[in-house]
Write a protein that holds these residues in place. Structure first.
Motif, PDB file in Angstrom:
ATOM      1  N   MET A 176      59.996  38.337  30.776  1.00  0.00           N
ATOM      2  CA  MET A 176      60.184  37.689  29.850  1.00  0.00           C
ATOM      3  C   MET A 176      60.881  38.664  28.503  1.00  0.00           C
ATOM      4  O   MET A 176      62.548  37.836  28.081  1.00  0.00           O
ATOM      5  N   PRO A 188      64.962  34.552  24.775  1.00  0.00           N
ATOM      6  CA  PRO A 188      64.603  33.334  24.176  1.00  0.00           C
ATOM      7  C   PRO A 188      64.983  32.614  25.473  1.00  0.00           C
ATOM      8  O   PRO A 188      66.130  32.377  26.078  1.00  0.00           O
ATOM      9  N   VAL A 189      63.747  31.535  25.609  1.00  0.00           N
ATOM     10  CA  VAL A 189      64.288  29.964  26.568  1.00  0.00           C
ATOM     11  C   VAL A 189      63.330  29.324  25.704  1.00  0.00           C
ATOM     12  O   VAL A 189      62.800  29.441  24.635  1.00  0.00           O
ATOM     13  N   LEU A 232      59.508  26.334  28.906  1.00  0.00           N
ATOM     14  CA  LEU A 232      59.063  26.889  29.795  1.00  0.00           C
ATOM     15  C   LEU A 232      58.156  26.390  30.361  1.00  0.00           C
ATOM     16  O   LEU A 232      57.153  25.304  29.670  1.00  0.00           O
ATOM     17  N   THR A 292      53.204  34.279  29.725  1.00  0.00           N
ATOM     18  CA  THR A 292      54.645  33.768  28.861  1.00  0.00           C
ATOM     19  C   THR A 292      54.412  32.713  28.233  1.00  0.00           C
ATOM     20  O   THR A 292      55.663  32.949  27.461  1.00  0.00           O
ATOM     21  N   THR A 293      53.187  32.361  27.551  1.00  0.00           N
ATOM     22  CA  THR A 293      53.726  31.097  26.491  1.00  0.00           C
ATOM     23  C   THR A 293      53.756  32.431  25.349  1.00  0.00           C
ATOM     24  O   THR A 293      54.522  32.550  24.893  1.00  0.00           O
ATOM     25  N   ALA A 298      56.960  33.950  24.416  1.00  0.00           N
ATOM     26  CA  ALA A 298      57.740  33.190  24.572  1.00  0.00           C
ATOM     27  C   ALA A 298      57.889  32.098  23.387  1.00  0.00           C
ATOM     28  O   ALA A 298      58.839  31.439  22.750  1.00  0.00           O
ATOM     29  N   GLY A 343      61.051  23.830  20.982  1.00  0.00           N
ATOM     30  CA  GLY A 343      61.011  24.896  22.608  1.00  0.00           C
ATOM     31  C   GLY A 343      59.909  23.250  23.517  1.00  0.00           C
ATOM     32  O   GLY A 343      59.411  22.673  22.250  1.00  0.00           O
ATOM     33  N   LEU A 352      57.114  23.678  26.163  1.00  0.00           N
ATOM     34  CA  LEU A 352      55.602  24.276  26.907  1.00  0.00           C
ATOM     35  C   LEU A 352      55.667  23.247  27.705  1.00  0.00           C
ATOM     36  O   LEU A 352      54.945  22.197  27.241  1.00  0.00           O
TER      37      LEU A 352
END
Ligand code: NAD
Length: 250
Positions: free
Chosen positions: A68, A73-74, A77, A111-112, A115, A125, A127
């Motif tokens: 990560m 930054p994404v 996800l 991961t969350t 992110a 975003g 998810l």
């Protein structure tokens, strides 16, 4: 439509994750792949999609944190990596239980959590968590899988509520049986657990559940993921989208 968006898709070297990566790439997203596999095959997928690849083992929190940090930054996800093991509960190997909960549920938490800050900062975003029809119903001999998939829905709903006013949505996609290596791989165990032939497992166990009598196509799941990433899906959050040929309607 997703030009300028950066998407990390876990477990995207194969099956459903790869189909979602292809679908997002086709809409213009920059794709970061994750997952295991043959190095040449992964390199070919990266070339095809103009993607980069992160080989992090998602059972290792340190590896997730390093991935990560490296990816940065994404905007999107997709927690998709998952595994299965089929066994009666009294014989269920405890290491398999830990691995299934670790990959299918705990990795998505890590991961969350890593992110969300970047998404909140951008005010946008997406998810998306790959759950399963087994998030809504159960089948015998899949105790860890069913527990992990029911769990990811609760996790997703919680995150959706926490982020409801931030421009970040969180949803699950719950496929029925999709013809991927994961499904193919569980056929021998199911044959053994139930004492059935390969054909009987396919027709009487797998497709027995799906009123359409068709396996879901990975590309159909890719299309649903693209929809959830669209601006028009900004009010879709905390949902669990079935794509299961009518299985959970029964
Ligand atoms: P698959 O086996 O084809 O792909 C799994 C992916 O996860 C691969 O890219 C693999 O390399 C990766 N992976 C496995 N262990 C990993 C680890 N420790 N760290 C990082 N990556 C790892 O499986 P699939 O059928 O495409 O399944 C994808 C998701 O869809 C899973 O969450 C699965 O539970 C779910 N699902 C599948 C079906 C189905 O019928 N195939 C149905 C419902 C839900």
């Amino acid at each position: 439509m997703l030009k300028g968006k950066r998407a990390l898709i876990t477990g995207s070297t194969s099956g459903i994750g790869l189909a979602m990566a292809r679908a997002l790439h086709a809409e213009g997203a920059e794709v970061v792949l994750n997952g295991f596999g043959d190095a040449d095959e992964i390199a070919a997928i990266c070339d095809e999609l103009g993607a980069s690849h992160q080989g992090a083992n998602l059972l290792d929190v340190g590896a997730i944190e390093a991935m990560m940090a490296e990816v940065g930054p994404v905007d999107i996800l997709i927690n998709n990596a998952g595994m299965q093991h089929v066994s009666p509960v009294e014989d269920f190997p405890t290491d398999k239980w830990d691995a299934i909960i670790g990959l299918n549920l705990t990795a998505a938490f890590h991961t969350t959590r890593l992110a969300v800050e970047g998404m909140k900062a951008k005010g946008w975003g997406r998810l998306i968590n790959t759950a399963s029809a087994h998030s809504l119903t159960a089948s015998p001999f899949k105790s860890a899988y069913n527990a992990s998939k029911h769990g990811i829905v609760g996790f997703t709903k919680t995150v959706a509520l926490e982020l409801a006013q931030t421009g970040v949505t969180a949803n699950c996609i719950s496929p029925g049986y999709v013809w991927t290596p994961l499904i193919e791989g569980q056929i021998p165990d199911t044959m053994e657990a139930r004492g059935l032939s390969r054909e009987e497992v396919i027709n009487d166990v797998l497709l027995a559940k799906q009123p359409t009598k068709k396996f879901v196509q990975p590309s159909e799941i890719g299309a649903l993921a693209v929809f959830l990433c669209r601006e028009e899906a900004g009010n879709v959050t905390g949902a669990n989208w079935s794509i299961d040929g009518g299985w959970t309607a029964e």
